[in-house]
Structures are given as C-alpha cells and as structure tokens.
Enzyme design. Structure first.
Site, PDB file in Angstrom:
ATOM      1  N   SER A   1       0.525  -0.883  -0.025  1.00  0.00           N
ATOM      2  CA  SER A   1      -0.038   0.189  -0.106  1.00  0.00           C
ATOM      3  C   SER A   1       1.185   1.329   0.243  1.00  0.00           C
ATOM      4  CB  SER A   1      -0.991  -0.211   1.193  1.00  0.00           C
ATOM      5  OG  SER A   1      -1.913   0.788   1.104  1.00  0.00           O
TER       6      SER A   1
ATOM      7  N   HIS B   1      -7.216  -5.638  -0.461  1.00  0.00           N
ATOM      8  CA  HIS B   1      -6.377  -4.645   0.490  1.00  0.00           C
ATOM      9  C   HIS B   1      -5.616  -5.250   0.870  1.00  0.00           C
ATOM     10  CE1 HIS B   1      -4.057  -1.385  -0.220  1.00  0.00           C
ATOM     11  NE2 HIS B   1      -4.137  -1.530   0.786  1.00  0.00           N
TER      12      HIS B   1
END
Length: 252
Positions: A84, A233
């Site tokens: 991320s 994610h």
C-alpha cells in the site's frame, strides 16, 4: 535520523515497508517467511511505529529515509517489498536511485493518484485521540461507530500503546491527517525504472484496476502482475502463504 527497524535472517538483503497507519509488526508474516532465505530489514516509516515524527510528509522524503538506512547498514543494493503506502515508498526508492534496488515487489498499490478513501478511519482514530481511553477495548467501542470491519479495527489497534498519560496512537495522527492529500497522491515520477518489478493484487481489492495498467507499464516496463484470489487489500494477512510464495518465487 534513522528509521526504527528489525533485522532478521541472513543472505541477500530485503527491505519490507508497511502501509498507512501501520508498523513493521504488520508485515511480520512476510518478514518471517523471507528471513529463511534473506537478511530482512523490516522498517517503521517516519511518523509510524517507533520511528521519529517529522512534519515533512512526502514520498521522496520517506524513500530517502530508506536509502539513508541502507547507507547506515552498509547495504549497497537490496530487494524492496512494500504494501500500500509502503509500496509507493518502495517505488519512490527506485525512482530516486534504482541502482540501490535489486528487485521490487509492490503489494496492492499502483503509481497513480487515488481518491480519499480513509475518511471513516480518520474519524475513528481522531475520536479515540480526543477521548481518554483506558484500554484497547474502550478504543474499539469508539471506533465501532465508524468502522464495521473488525479486521480493520484490530489492525489499527495494534498501533495503540499505553504511555504514562494513558493510551495513545504511536503514529503521528495529526501530521498524517494534515498531509493526507500527499499520501494518496502519486509518487514523484522522474523516469522509467528498469528494475524487475512484481505487482501483487488482491483479487477483491480495487487498488489495482485495468485502467492503471498504462501508468504501471510506462514507469515500470519490466514489471509483471500476480493476482491472489480470495484476498482484498490486506492480502498478506488474508492469504499469507500465497503471498509469501509469490514473493519468494519472484526474488529467486
């Protein structure tokens, strides 16, 4: 100033970089697997974990922190793995000096601008900060008003620590919020990076989309993609074995 880090294993160097509101603990599952083959340097980024707080928040600044740490450890070249926001820092390290990067692994992020997507999380964190909490359980109840997913709350609560004056966030919340627009913006693009790069996407995540392909290929022409099915994610937490195998296969 030097980033806080944890070094394990032996062999070629691999730097592991966590995401927003995280710390090096969040990627321990990757660090443990890689340390069987590599010297792993798992870092806390500035304003996160046990690293220093600094009002300057930008991808070049965070990437320079990583390069500075490599200099201090006398590591001329390393594999870089980032998740991320940490993936953007990893990409920025390659942009600043790709001679320091052996192979690059980017977990569920691309070199593009993103729309704000952490509003409810920021409200939850601020609500905890504004109230005197005496336990993680109290903080969890406050955050529950803003965040339904227990996994997200548990991830955030790992950064809630007990200090002399009670519980508080280890990350520098005010500075992060003030600079949030920089965090969701793109890295500082300077050229096409020729290093071998692997982008790993969680199949259920919307952080890497087909429309991002052009940006990825233009900046990282020697890149390939891997999709982890059944993961979003937080792919390393949801499918750790598949993620670790993908990383190790690529590095070797």
């Amino acid at each position: 100033m030097l980033l806080n880090y944890k070094q394990t294993g032996s062999g070629p160097a691999v730097v592991i970089i966590h995401g927003l509101f995280g710390s090096l603990e969040n990627l321990n599952v990757i660090a443990k697997a890689l340390s069987e083959h590599y010297t792993v340097i798992n870092v806390d980024l500035r304003n996160h974990g046990a690293s220093f707080h600094n009002a300057q928040v930008s991808y070049p600044a965070m990437a320079q922190d990583v390069i500075h740490l490599l200099d201090e450890l006398n590591i001329s070249k390393a594999h870089i793995v980032g998740h991320s926001m940490g993936g953007k820092v990893a990409m920025q390290v390659a942009m600043l000096d790709e001679t320091r990067v052996d192979k690059l692994v980017v977990l569920d992020i691309t070199p593009v601008d993103y729309h704000p997507r952490h509003n409810s999380i920021i409200k939850a964190l601020q609500s905890v900060q504004e109230q005197s909490v005496n336990s993680r359980g109290e903080a969890d109840l406050i955050m529950k008003e803003f965040i339904d997913e227990i996994g997200v709350r548990q991830f955030l609560l790992k950064s809630l620590s007990k200090f002399e004056n009670g519980y508080a966030w280890k990350f520098n919340l005010n500075t992060i919020v003030e600079n949030y627009s920089k965090i969701i913006s793109n890295i500082n693009e300077t050229h096409s990076c020729q290093c071998d790069t692997l982008f790993i996407k969680g199949n259920n995540s919307d952080y890497i989309l087909p429309e991002h392909r052009e940006a990825i290929v233009s900046l990282f022409p020697n890149s390939k993609a891997k999709v982890i099915h059944g993961a979003g994610h937080w792919l390393h937490a949801e499918k750790p074995q598949a993620v670790n195998r993908s990383i190790i296969d690529f590095l070797q």
